[in-house]
Design a protein around this motif. Structure first.
Motif, PDB file in Angstrom:
ATOM      1  N   LEU A   1       0.789  -1.096  -0.009  1.00  0.00           N
ATOM      2  CA  LEU A   1      -0.120  -0.022   0.084  1.00  0.00           C
ATOM      3  C   LEU A   1       0.875   1.221   0.146  1.00  0.00           C
ATOM      4  CD1 LEU A   1      -2.875  -0.890   2.659  1.00  0.00           C
ATOM      5  CD2 LEU A   1      -2.671  -1.046   0.103  1.00  0.00           C
ATOM      6  N   GLY A   2       1.979   1.184   0.110  1.00  0.00           N
ATOM      7  CA  GLY A   2       3.116   2.251   0.172  1.00  0.00           C
ATOM      8  C   GLY A   2       2.727   3.191   1.412  1.00  0.00           C
ATOM      9  N   LYS A   3       2.376   2.611   2.441  1.00  0.00           N
ATOM     10  CA  LYS A   3       2.181   3.452   3.877  1.00  0.00           C
ATOM     11  C   LYS A   3       3.362   4.192   4.298  1.00  0.00           C
ATOM     12  CE  LYS A   3       0.157   2.655   8.528  1.00  0.00           C
ATOM     13  NZ  LYS A   3      -0.555   1.394   9.365  1.00  0.00           N
ATOM     14  N   TYR A   4       4.574   3.665   4.198  1.00  0.00           N
ATOM     15  CA  TYR A   4       5.765   4.376   4.672  1.00  0.00           C
ATOM     16  C   TYR A   4       6.551   4.658   3.465  1.00  0.00           C
ATOM     17  CZ  TYR A   4       4.008   2.418   8.879  1.00  0.00           C
ATOM     18  OH  TYR A   4       3.218   2.006  10.077  1.00  0.00           O
TER      19      TYR A   4
ATOM     20  N   ILE B   1      10.508  -1.775   6.133  1.00  0.00           N
ATOM     21  CA  ILE B   1      10.109  -0.617   6.915  1.00  0.00           C
ATOM     22  C   ILE B   1      11.182  -0.626   8.044  1.00  0.00           C
ATOM     23  CG2 ILE B   1       8.488   0.321   8.204  1.00  0.00           C
ATOM     24  CD1 ILE B   1       6.507  -1.264   6.680  1.00  0.00           C
ATOM     25  N   ALA B   2      12.039   0.458   8.017  1.00  0.00           N
ATOM     26  CA  ALA B   2      13.074   0.699   9.011  1.00  0.00           C
ATOM     27  C   ALA B   2      12.648   1.860   9.862  1.00  0.00           C
ATOM     28  CB  ALA B   2      14.426   1.409   8.608  1.00  0.00           C
ATOM     29  N   TYR B   3      13.198   1.699  11.379  1.00  0.00           N
ATOM     30  CA  TYR B   3      12.937   2.939  12.235  1.00  0.00           C
ATOM     31  C   TYR B   3      13.866   3.568  12.680  1.00  0.00           C
ATOM     32  CZ  TYR B   3       8.632   0.155  12.811  1.00  0.00           C
ATOM     33  OH  TYR B   3       7.361  -0.432  12.545  1.00  0.00           O
ATOM     34  N   HIS B   4      13.957   4.991  12.609  1.00  0.00           N
ATOM     35  CA  HIS B   4      15.142   5.929  12.898  1.00  0.00           C
ATOM     36  C   HIS B   4      14.671   6.931  13.944  1.00  0.00           C
ATOM     37  CE1 HIS B   4      14.991   5.296   8.338  1.00  0.00           C
ATOM     38  NE2 HIS B   4      16.098   4.611   8.954  1.00  0.00           N
TER      39      HIS B   4
ATOM     40  N   GLY C   1      16.983  -5.315  27.189  1.00  0.00           N
ATOM     41  CA  GLY C   1      16.785  -3.887  27.386  1.00  0.00           C
ATOM     42  C   GLY C   1      15.488  -3.343  26.732  1.00  0.00           C
ATOM     43  N   ILE C   2      14.985  -2.677  27.408  1.00  0.00           N
ATOM     44  CA  ILE C   2      13.567  -2.004  26.798  1.00  0.00           C
ATOM     45  C   ILE C   2      13.408  -0.570  26.731  1.00  0.00           C
ATOM     46  CG2 ILE C   2      12.137  -2.582  28.670  1.00  0.00           C
ATOM     47  CD1 ILE C   2       9.855  -3.315  26.824  1.00  0.00           C
ATOM     48  N   ASN C   3      12.873   0.068  25.656  1.00  0.00           N
ATOM     49  CA  ASN C   3      12.345   1.417  25.771  1.00  0.00           C
ATOM     50  C   ASN C   3      11.385   1.671  24.699  1.00  0.00           C
ATOM     51  OD1 ASN C   3      12.907   4.100  26.416  1.00  0.00           O
ATOM     52  ND2 ASN C   3      14.096   4.488  24.461  1.00  0.00           N
ATOM     53  N   GLY C   4      10.773   2.840  24.814  1.00  0.00           N
ATOM     54  CA  GLY C   4       9.565   3.109  23.952  1.00  0.00           C
ATOM     55  C   GLY C   4       9.691   4.866  23.757  1.00  0.00           C
ATOM     56  N   GLY C   5       8.674   4.911  22.711  1.00  0.00           N
ATOM     57  CA  GLY C   5       8.493   6.646  22.463  1.00  0.00           C
ATOM     58  C   GLY C   5       8.562   6.603  20.985  1.00  0.00           C
ATOM     59  N   THR C   6       8.322   7.940  20.623  1.00  0.00           N
ATOM     60  CA  THR C   6       8.145   8.560  19.012  1.00  0.00           C
ATOM     61  C   THR C   6       9.386   8.596  18.438  1.00  0.00           C
ATOM     62  OG1 THR C   6       6.165   9.600  20.126  1.00  0.00           O
ATOM     63  CG2 THR C   6       7.059  10.391  17.923  1.00  0.00           C
ATOM     64  N   LEU C   7       9.190   7.731  17.040  1.00  0.00           N
ATOM     65  CA  LEU C   7      10.297   7.836  16.220  1.00  0.00           C
ATOM     66  C   LEU C   7       9.774   8.006  14.826  1.00  0.00           C
ATOM     67  CD1 LEU C   7      12.064   4.324  16.080  1.00  0.00           C
ATOM     68  CD2 LEU C   7       9.749   4.772  17.031  1.00  0.00           C
ATOM     69  N   MET C   8      10.460   7.793  13.670  1.00  0.00           N
ATOM     70  CA  MET C   8      10.130   7.802  12.433  1.00  0.00           C
ATOM     71  C   MET C   8      10.083   6.204  11.766  1.00  0.00           C
ATOM     72  SD  MET C   8       9.423  10.887  12.285  1.00  0.00           S
ATOM     73  CE  MET C   8       8.812  10.989  10.234  1.00  0.00           C
TER      74      MET C   8
ATOM     75  N   LYS D   1       7.089   8.385   8.474  1.00  0.00           N
ATOM     76  CA  LYS D   1       5.919   8.826   9.135  1.00  0.00           C
ATOM     77  C   LYS D   1       5.970   9.013  10.526  1.00  0.00           C
ATOM     78  CE  LYS D   1       1.937   7.838   6.303  1.00  0.00           C
ATOM     79  NZ  LYS D   1       0.784   6.950   6.048  1.00  0.00           N
ATOM     80  N   GLU D   2       5.640   9.538  11.595  1.00  0.00           N
ATOM     81  CA  GLU D   2       5.875   9.400  12.816  1.00  0.00           C
ATOM     82  C   GLU D   2       5.012   8.454  13.745  1.00  0.00           C
ATOM     83  OE1 GLU D   2       6.879  13.188  15.721  1.00  0.00           O
ATOM     84  OE2 GLU D   2       4.702  12.682  15.802  1.00  0.00           O
ATOM     85  N   VAL D   3       5.531   7.475  14.210  1.00  0.00           N
ATOM     86  CA  VAL D   3       5.035   6.393  15.220  1.00  0.00           C
ATOM     87  C   VAL D   3       5.543   6.541  16.507  1.00  0.00           C
ATOM     88  CG1 VAL D   3       4.447   5.257  12.848  1.00  0.00           C
ATOM     89  CG2 VAL D   3       6.710   4.889  14.066  1.00  0.00           C
TER      90      VAL D   3
END
Length: 363
Positions: A172-175, A299-302, A281-288, A179-181
């Motif tokens: 679907l070309g979503k990313y 799909i990669a996260y930065h 180890g665990i962490n979370g939050g907003t990234l791209m 996009k901020e997730v």
């Protein structure tokens, strides 16, 4: 009222989807092949030939979907065994199975159709089925059903390769545009990996990693995690933030993984001489999130979130803890107070200007 866990619900949904695909495929076959208009008005047992044909289509779709749906469930339950077989052998066995199941479906549909239309089964019914199996129409149907079946399995393999939902997002070309997730990242790494690698040798060590990650798959399915990537003896698991926090799934998965390893302790000790242990180890939050690559897309996260999770996991040896987490994760998990969280220190992580509060997690 009977409650189903998510893994069972997913199996039921997959089963229903496969049924729907097969019913649709059967009617597509009817559209592609058409029917002879000269016999449309013919009557058989007070029912038109066209109506008999439609009945066969409906029964064929239902039985093909049901039979191959159960075959799909069987394959999923035997994934560990199948992983050790060659693709050539798997394809050969599946092809033979497909032929036999298709013949079985034709036999069942032929008998049921005659029973519904005529109210009885005669010797002529079995002779007609036998003649049909020897005809060119049977081989065309067999080829068509094999293509459909292979297409379903190919889609499942590709979807499994990318991870649940990722293939659809790519299609679907979503990313395509970043996009901020908001996500949760859990890094897990084998303890004393260098020592074990030297002791076992690269072949045996590789088999150990395969065994460990096979056991991890059970926990991944149970707690709806997505496997972001494997890096040697390290694995990175991800969830959409709220989904990972809900029910403390992002924490429970680590301890469930330990349970699965413990259940197979005899196997690990006999095969490798020890029971493998992991640190996390665990962490979370907003990234791209963005679609990257041309030849091999993914799909990669930065962002800082994923780097911090990796750094936190790297501190486990220093503090002699097996599971460390950031303050954000611990704070949001406070509602699910089924674990013990103890403050370790306010640490300045490499590459970060601000210090991070680190907590240890225990059962």
């Amino acid at each position: 009222m009977l409650k189903l866990n998510k893994s069972r619900k997913k199996l039921i949904i997959d089963f229903l989807i496969i049924n729907l695909v097969w019913i649709t495929a059967v009617f597509i076959w009817d559209i592609l092949t058409g029917y002879n208009p000269t016999v449309e008005g013919e009557i058989r047992h007070n029912i038109s030939v066209r109506e008999v044909n439609d009945l066969n289509l409906i029964l064929g779709g239902i039985f093909l979907g049901t039979i191959f749906g159960f075959l799909n469930l069987f394959i999923k339950n035997k994934q560990e065994r199948l992983r050790k077989k060659s693709y050539g052998r798997i394809i050969f066995i599946y092809s033979i199975t497909h032929i036999l199941l298709t013949i079985l479906t034709i036999f069942i549909v032929g008998v049921l159709s005659e029973l519904i239309v005529a109210g009885e089964i005669s010797k002529e019914t079995f002779l007609e089925i036998r003649r049909f199996v020897k005809s060119s129409d049977f081989w065309r149907i067999l080829t068509f059903t094999y293509i459909v079946s292979a297409g379903i399995i190919l889609f499942q393999i590709i979807n499994q390769k990318f991870g649940p939902g990722v293939l659809l997002d790519l299609l679907l070309g979503k990313y395509r545009q970043p996009k901020e997730v908001k996500m949760v990242f859990l890094f897990m790494d084998l303890k004393s990996s260098t020592t074990y690698a030297e002791k076992l040798g690269h072949v045996k060590y590789s088999q150990l990693i395969q065994d460990c990650f096979s056991d991890l798959t059970l926990a991944v399915n149970e707690f709806d995690a997505n496997i972001y990537q494997y890096i040697g003896d390290e694995v990175v698991l991800i969830w959409p933030y709220d989904d990972g926090i809900k029910g403390a799934k992002c924490i429970k998965i680590f301890f469930r993984f330990k349970e699965y390893l413990q259940k197979r302790s005899d196997h690990y000790i006999q095969s490798y001489g020890f029971l493998p242990q992991f640190k996390a180890g665990i962490n979370g939050g907003t990234l791209m999130a963005a679609e990257v690559g041309v030849i091999k897309r993914s799909i990669a996260y930065h962002g800082d979130v994923i780097n911090t999770a990796s750094r936190i996991q790297g501190l486990c040896n220093s503090f002699k803890e097996e599971f460390l987490a950031s303050k954000l994760i611990v704070t949001d998990l406070a509602f699910y107070n089924s674990f013990n969280y103890s403050f370790i220190d306010n640490i300045e992580l490499k590459g970060k200007k601000e210090k991070v509060d680190i907590y240890a997690i225990k059962q």
